[in-house]
Design a protein around this motif. Structure first.
Motif, PDB file in Angstrom:
ATOM      1  N   ASP B 119       0.831  -1.200   0.000  1.00  0.00           N
ATOM      2  CA  ASP B 119       0.000   0.000   0.000  1.00  0.00           C
ATOM      3  C   ASP B 119       0.870   1.257   0.000  1.00  0.00           C
ATOM      4  OD1 ASP B 119       0.950   0.264   2.565  1.00  0.00           O
ATOM      5  OD2 ASP B 119      -0.872  -0.511   3.503  1.00  0.00           O
ATOM      6  N   ASP B 120       0.233   2.413   0.188  1.00  0.00           N
ATOM      7  CA  ASP B 120       0.997   3.662   0.055  1.00  0.00           C
ATOM      8  C   ASP B 120       2.090   3.809   1.117  1.00  0.00           C
ATOM      9  OD1 ASP B 120      -1.074   3.858   1.795  1.00  0.00           O
ATOM     10  OD2 ASP B 120      -1.976   5.655   0.920  1.00  0.00           O
ATOM     11  N   ASP B 122       3.878   1.323   2.194  1.00  0.00           N
ATOM     12  CA  ASP B 122       4.977   0.482   1.718  1.00  0.00           C
ATOM     13  C   ASP B 122       5.769   1.158   0.605  1.00  0.00           C
ATOM     14  OD1 ASP B 122       4.152  -1.655   3.427  1.00  0.00           O
ATOM     15  OD2 ASP B 122       2.551  -2.080   2.007  1.00  0.00           O
ATOM     16  N   VAL B 123       5.089   2.021  -0.156  1.00  0.00           N
ATOM     17  CA  VAL B 123       5.797   2.740  -1.209  1.00  0.00           C
ATOM     18  C   VAL B 123       6.946   3.539  -0.598  1.00  0.00           C
ATOM     19  CG1 VAL B 123       5.600   4.573  -2.950  1.00  0.00           C
ATOM     20  CG2 VAL B 123       3.793   2.878  -2.730  1.00  0.00           C
ATOM     21  N   ILE B 158      10.531   0.915  -6.502  1.00  0.00           N
ATOM     22  CA  ILE B 158      11.016   1.508  -5.241  1.00  0.00           C
ATOM     23  C   ILE B 158      12.292   0.820  -4.756  1.00  0.00           C
ATOM     24  CG2 ILE B 158       8.715   2.300  -4.543  1.00  0.00           C
ATOM     25  CD1 ILE B 158       8.683  -0.011  -2.493  1.00  0.00           C
TER      26      ILE B 158
END
Lengths: 446, 510
Positions: B119-120, B122-123, B158
């Motif tokens: 999810d964001d 984890d980004v 990433i």
């Protein structure tokens, strides 16, 4: 922090956005992402949502910018612009809608900005940020519909008292969405209520533009569609209520009372409709009484579903069909407060036995939960087993049903062992269809 | 041992990931013209950088890579990414069961996959911890023989270092831990996914065969074993081959006295680990497995045959002859071919009468469409056009097999918009196409035959018969496509049907 999920029964925000757009009348998604996203995500629903297929411009037909490594390095905005221009030139649509994947969001492409620059009189082009990492399909559904509510739906000062907008039935994630919408429309129309449905038969983008005249938004879900309902509330001054998906007679009675009262319809008028519909309903339910009673078709019900279906299905099985609601395993990723609130619903059930309600993200844990829900046989000569059972879930539960020796009907996404066209399970008619399908499952080996 | 792989090397395992197809072999996915002009275009290399002004969804290499490994017995596949990546498994729920039943493999467990649900957050922070938890969950709940991790775009961009984590876990748990780098954005050629999958398999799952000194040497037994081993061949199946194809091809090879092992799809981890134990590795499709077979040759010295795809009489004959030549069974194979073709030709007669003079267009994987086209051509049909998803060295020799060298070629992964304009002008009597293409063609009023399918036989002599039978049957009643064309609309503006679809292809800037 979210956790990993075994066999998630959803796709990502982009998947939800694509399937939502594909279900809108003559709307076409333009996917700004890598080459595989559009086809894969659309393909998931084309197959797993009862073989609903690509439709007007889904599947491999979806226009997409097909970003590659070079664009990740140098930015993909130019490619997107070219794709938008050519899509409008080639594809015939009433609404074009740019949605985005992870790759372009991480590198910071401004897809919404590019789209706004492109806006002109020739075509309606909207955009929303829908990368997979935003969350599950429901997030994509909200992103698309709330953008439409904010940017496409025209503001109207005068509201139609008996016009409502329906939200919460999510295309694809609800395999029966079209059939479900149709029956709700039919019931409401008998009370003189017009329903704006986005996805129902006969909808057009032009009609959606005029949704600003509704006096109420009805969200048929406790969790999904609420973000969009709030946009209708803030921008169009339309209040909203939430209610359960009306599956079968008991839930539909409650649904019509709730809507009717809210819109100020005379109770006598509602009662008259219920009486007429119930008469019809039971004239058909009567048909199964022989087989049901002669072969003892009462079952312990095991329900594996999302929050949109879990309670309504359980209520249908318990309150209409007279089954014993044993355990309900719900796979939505929602917070603890909403879990607690949802659990309280099951107190309304007419059945003396109330089910055990479990929230579980991991599809592989269903069998464990069922086993833990009943005492083990300690080699007793006389053992009151959890039997006979019937499992209502998704196609992923087929093997669990087999292991339990349970009857089985997949009703919840994903469904890969049934084809679904205009079937629906809402309302009285849907209750009959569901009864038909359940009894058919029980006699299908003959 | 193949002209198709001349000059290629396969020593890539020291890298984290397999090279992309665009880097490894010269390949093209956007070209419009004819057989003739494609040959010229490939010759000058000008077609490889072409792209499109209006593009539609192709595939993702992650699906192709994980499609291979998720078929292995008793494995868990983890997709390191958001919830959409790998969601196509939902559409396949239950379909693997059929193949497993046919191949008499265990059917008690479902295909198990896990998504790390990035999810964001984890980004920003990376998703390594979630991946660790997912691997441990897989080990604890399923005790698999291997846990295979597919890396998606998000962690690829990433920079999640999955290999360090997975190497660490590999020693701590019972399952083999296999990373597969199949990030979709890395390649515009989905066939890269095959290399990505086999890169992981070769790195972590293939082992040299251990041999022990015998306490009591037995010359006769030893020479028997040696003889037997000299006849063992690995036949490499692919995602689009069926059990029927495996049975037919195994039947033919067995008739030559060979012992056939079908690998790697639906195999156990144990069987894959012993992949090096064969006298010859036989490919069915170069596009699928040159990376695997080429590497096995370099590492274990196992010779391989990468030639044609055994669809149709001509190509089945050719495929068998090349294999027989390796075993010096030239006389035997001619006998086999003579018997088989005589029987088949007789059986095909009634279908030839129906199909003669009819036109056909074939779309899909490069080697498959040329061989399938050649088959229908041999039955008296005219191949009026072909749409390969991509085009590279593996299919160049196949161009010559098409009688009409002016037949239309549209090199396009998916891209139904281009294809439908071409078809609206060619109006073929029959279309043979890849999954997800046929519904669009039906909307044009053209009857279709699927290019591949799990429950159909396409390969070998029996496959040729089945394809002939199928085409003749489809043409017996074309009511569905005729009704659809007048009742269901395609999503194009009229102007598109009047345009030249190849104007959509942007020529490479040299």
């Amino acid at each position: 922090m979210s956790t990993f999920i075994e066999r998630a029964k959803v796709t990502c925000a982009l998947g939800g956005a694509i399937v939502t757009l594909s279900a809108l009348p003559k709307a076409v998604p333009i996917v700004h992402a890598s080459g595989g996203c559009a086809g894969t995500l659309s393909g998931t629903y084309n197959l797993a949502s009862g073989y609903k297929g690509s439709g007007y411009c889904g599947g491999t037909m979806i226009p997409t910018s097909n970003i590659v490594e070079n664009d990740i390095v140098f930015g993909g905005e130019e490619r997107l612009e070219e794709q938008i221009i050519n899509t409008v030139k080639i594809i015939d649509a009433d609404l074009y809608f740019v949605v985005t994947g992870c790759q372009v969001e991480i590198i910071g492409d401004d897809a919404v900005g590019v789209t706004h620059r492109y806006r002109n009189d020739k075509a309606i082009v909207l955009a929303a940020n829908t990368p997979g990492f935003l969350g599950d399909s429901f997030k994509g559904y909200e992103a698309v519909l709330s953008t439409i509510a904010a940017e496409l739906v025209e503001k109207k000062d005068v509201k139609e008292k008996k016009t409502i907008t329906i939200l919460g039935i999510v295309p694809g994630q609800d395999v029966f969405y079209r059939g479900n919408i149709r029956e709700i429309e039919r019931l409401l129309s008998q009370l003189g209520i017009k329903a704006n449905t986005f996805f129902g038969d006969g909808e057009t983008i032009e009609k959606i533009r005029n949704y600003g005249d509704a006096s109420l938004t009805v969200v048929l879900s406790e969790n999904y569609g609420i973000e969009t309902a709030r946009v209708f509330e803030q921008i169009h001054q339309i209040p909203y209520i939430t209610t359960d998906l009306p599956i079968g007679a008991s839930r539909t009675d409650a649904f019509l009372h709730k809507i009717g009262e809210r819109l100020g319809i005379e109770p006598a008028e509602i009662e008259a409709l219920l009486a007429k519909e119930r008469k019809y309903y039971y004239s058909y339910i009567e048909r199964i009484l022989d087989i049901y009673t002669d072969l003892d078709f009462q079952r312990y019900a095991i329900i594996s579903a999302d929050t949109n279906y879990a309670f309504p299905l359980t209520s249908f099985l318990a309150d209409d069909l007279g089954w014993i609601p044993h355990i309900v395993v719900i796979h939505d990723d929602i917070d603890d407060l909403r879990k607690k609130e949802y659990e309280l619903k099951f107190k309304q059930l007419g059945s003396e036995t109330k089910p055990k309600v479990v929230f579980e993200l991991q599809a592989g844990q269903l069998l464990n939960h069922v086993r833990k829900s009943w005492k083990y046989n300690q080699n007793d000569k006389y053992f009151d087993a959890l039997s006979p059972t019937f499992l209502v879930g998704s196609s992923l539960e087929a093997s669990v049903a087999q292991k339990l020796g349970a009857g089985f009907l997949p009703v919840v996404f994903p469904i890969t062992n049934r084809a679904v066209l205009d079937r629906g399970y809402t309302g009285y008619k849907g209750g009959l269809t569901l009864t038909e399908d359940i009894i058919s499952a029980l006699v299908s080996d003959r | 041992m193949s002209k198709l792989t001349e000059g290629l090397t396969y020593d890539y395992l020291s890298s984290e990931a397999a090279p992309t197809r665009e880097a490894r072999i010269e390949t093209c996915n956007a070209f419009g013209g004819s057989c003739n002009s494609l040959r010229t275009g490939m010759g000058t290399g000008c077609s490889k950088n072409n792209s499109r002004k209006f593009a539609q969804g192709g595939g993702c290499q992650l699906n192709l890579a994980l499609g291979i490994v998720s078929s292995f017995q008793n494995v868990v596949v983890i997709i390191h990414g958001p919830l959409g990546c790998g969601s196509n498994n939902l559409g396949r729920a239950g379909t693997r069961k059929t193949a497993r039943i046919l191949k008499q493999r265990p059917t008690t467990t479902d295909t198990i996959w896990i998504q790390t649900n990035l999810d964001d957050t984890d980004v920003i922070t990376g998703g390594i911890e979630k991946l660790r938890q997912a691997v441990l969950y897989a080990e604890q709940e399923y005790r698999p023989d291997a846990i295979i991790i597919g890396n998606s775009c998000l962690p690829g961009i990433i920079g999640d270092d999955i290999d360090t984590l997975l190497n660490e876990l590999d020693g701590q748990i019972a399952a083999k831990v296999v990373p597969i780098h199949c990030e979709g954005f890395k390649s515009k050629y989905v066939a890269t996914g095959y290399d990505s999958a086999y890169h992981g398999v070769l790195k972590k799952m293939v082992e040299p065969i251990q041999r022990y000194e015998k306490a009591l040497p037995n010359e006769l037994a030893d020479s028997n074993e040696k003889y037997r081993h000299s006849k063992i061949v690995n036949l490499f199946n692919v995602g689009s081959t069926s059990y029927g194809d495996e049975v037919e091809l195994s039947r033919l090879l067995t008739a030559l006295g060979l012992e056939v092992r079908v690998l790697p799809l639906y195999s156990s981890v144990e069987e894959i680990s012993r992949i090096s134990e064969a006298a010859l590795n036989i490919s069915i499709c170069a596009t699928h497995d040159d990376y695997l077979l080429g590497h096995l040759k370099e590492r274990f010295g196992t010779e391989y045959i990468i030639d044609t795809l055994p669809i149709g009489i001509k190509n089945t004959n050719q495929w068998l002859r090349v294999i027989a030549e390796f075993f010096k069974l030239e006389k035997e194979v001619e006998k086999l071919i003579a018997i088989e073709t005589a029987q088949l030709e007789e059986a095909l007669e009634p279908f030839k009468k129906v199909l003669k003079g009819k036109s056909v267009f074939v779309g899909g994987g490069e080697t498959r469409i040329f061989t399938t086209g050649e088959l229908y051509q041999s039955l008296g049909m005219r191949v009026v056009g072909l749409k390969p998803h991509n085009f590279d060295r593996f299919a160049i020799p196949m161009i010559d097999s098409i009688d009409d060298q002016e037949a239309v070629i549209d090199v396009a992964p998916g891209q139904p918009a281009e294809e439908l304009v071409i078809l609206s002008r060619l109006k073929p009597d029959l279309y043979v196409g890849h999954a997800q293409a046929n519904a669009w063609i039906t909307k044009l009023g053209i009857p279709t035959v699927p290019l591949f399918g799990q429950s159909f036989n396409y390969m070998g002599y029996s496959g040729a018969f089945e394809l002939a039978r199928k085409a003749a049957r489809v043409l017996k009643n074309t009511s569905l496509s005729q009704k659809i064309v007048s009742n269901v609309a395609l999503p194009f503006r009229p102007i598109w049907f009047e345009s030249n679809p190849f104007d959509n292809i942007k020529e490479a800037k040299v």
